[in-house]
Structures are given as structure tokens and as C-alpha cells.
Design a protein around this motif. Structure first.
Motif, short mmCIF file in Angstrom:
data_model
loop_
_atom_site.label_atom_id
_atom_site.label_comp_id
_atom_site.label_asym_id
_atom_site.label_seq_id
_atom_site.Cartn_x
_atom_site.Cartn_y
_atom_site.Cartn_z
N ALA A 141 0.81 -1.22 0.00
CA ALA A 141 0.00 0.00 0.00
C ALA A 141 0.85 1.27 0.00
O ALA A 141 0.58 2.20 -0.75
N THR A 142 1.86 1.32 0.84
CA THR A 142 2.71 2.51 0.92
C THR A 142 4.02 2.24 0.20
O THR A 142 4.71 1.29 0.52
N GLN A 143 4.32 3.07 -0.79
CA GLN A 143 5.51 2.87 -1.61
C GLN A 143 6.32 4.15 -1.70
O GLN A 143 5.77 5.24 -1.69
N ILE A 144 7.62 3.97 -1.78
CA ILE A 144 8.53 5.08 -2.08
C ILE A 144 9.15 4.73 -3.42
O ILE A 144 9.85 3.72 -3.54
N GLN A 145 8.84 5.51 -4.44
CA GLN A 145 9.35 5.23 -5.77
C GLN A 145 10.43 6.23 -6.13
O GLN A 145 10.25 7.44 -5.97
N SER A 176 17.80 11.97 -9.00
CA SER A 176 16.59 11.16 -8.99
C SER A 176 15.48 11.94 -8.34
O SER A 176 15.74 12.87 -7.56
N SER A 177 14.25 11.55 -8.62
CA SER A 177 13.12 12.14 -7.91
C SER A 177 12.47 11.06 -7.05
O SER A 177 12.49 9.88 -7.40
N LEU A 178 11.92 11.49 -5.94
CA LEU A 178 11.33 10.59 -4.97
C LEU A 178 9.84 10.88 -4.90
O LEU A 178 9.41 12.04 -4.87
N LYS A 179 9.03 9.81 -4.89
CA LYS A 179 7.58 9.96 -4.84
C LYS A 179 7.04 8.96 -3.83
O LYS A 179 7.36 7.77 -3.90
#
Length: 83
Positions: A64-68, A77-80
Motif C-alpha cells: 500500500a505505501t511505496q517510495i518510488q 533522482s526524484s522521490l515519490k
């Protein structure tokens, strides 16, 4: 990271996190499903935070909770955060 965690554990510091960064890409779909069931059960029955580091797309449906992290080029890089 393993050495740092080992050092903390040797000082009787409680570690409430588990990070897994290997092997999901080598599992067949049935074994991957069983593995995720086990990790979900472990997380539900304990106070541990479980983090999975993987490139396997089918994990996205179960977590459910992701760090992409996405490469932008030139070393950036970008973090989402999702969920």
C-alpha cells in the motif's frame, strides 16, 4: 547497513525495522505470493516496520505505501511517496 544494525543490536538497542533487498525477482508467482503473505502476517503480529526494496512490478499491487525513485539523469533522482 548490516554492520550498523549489528552494532546497534550488540548495544541492546531495539530495532523495529526489517528491510529486505534481495531475491524477489527470482521467485515464481506462487512463492512470491506466499512470501508476501508471510511478511504481511509478520508485520500485523509485531510492531516491526517491514521495507521491501525491489524492481518487481507485481509487488506494487500488494504494497500500500511505496517510495518510488525515478532517475532524472545526470546523477539525480526524484522521490515519490504513494499511499
Amino acid at each position: 547497513m548490516a554492520l550498523a544494525l549489528s552494532d546497534l543490536a550488540s548495544k541492546n538497542v531495539e530495532i523495529n525495522s526489517l528491510f529486505i533487498d534481495e531475491g524477489f525477482g527470482t521467485l515464481d508467482p506462487e512463492t512470491l505470493d506466499q512470501t508476501l503473505d508471510t511478511l504481511e502476517k509478520l508485520q500485523a503480529e509485531s510492531s516491526k516496520t517491514i521495507g521491501i526494496i525491489s524492481h518487481v512490478d507485481s509487488l506494487k499491487e500488494r504494497i500500500a505505501t511505496q517510495i518510488q525513485l525515478t532517475r532524472n539523469g545526470q546523477g539525480y533522482s526524484s522521490l515519490k511517496v504513494i499511499g
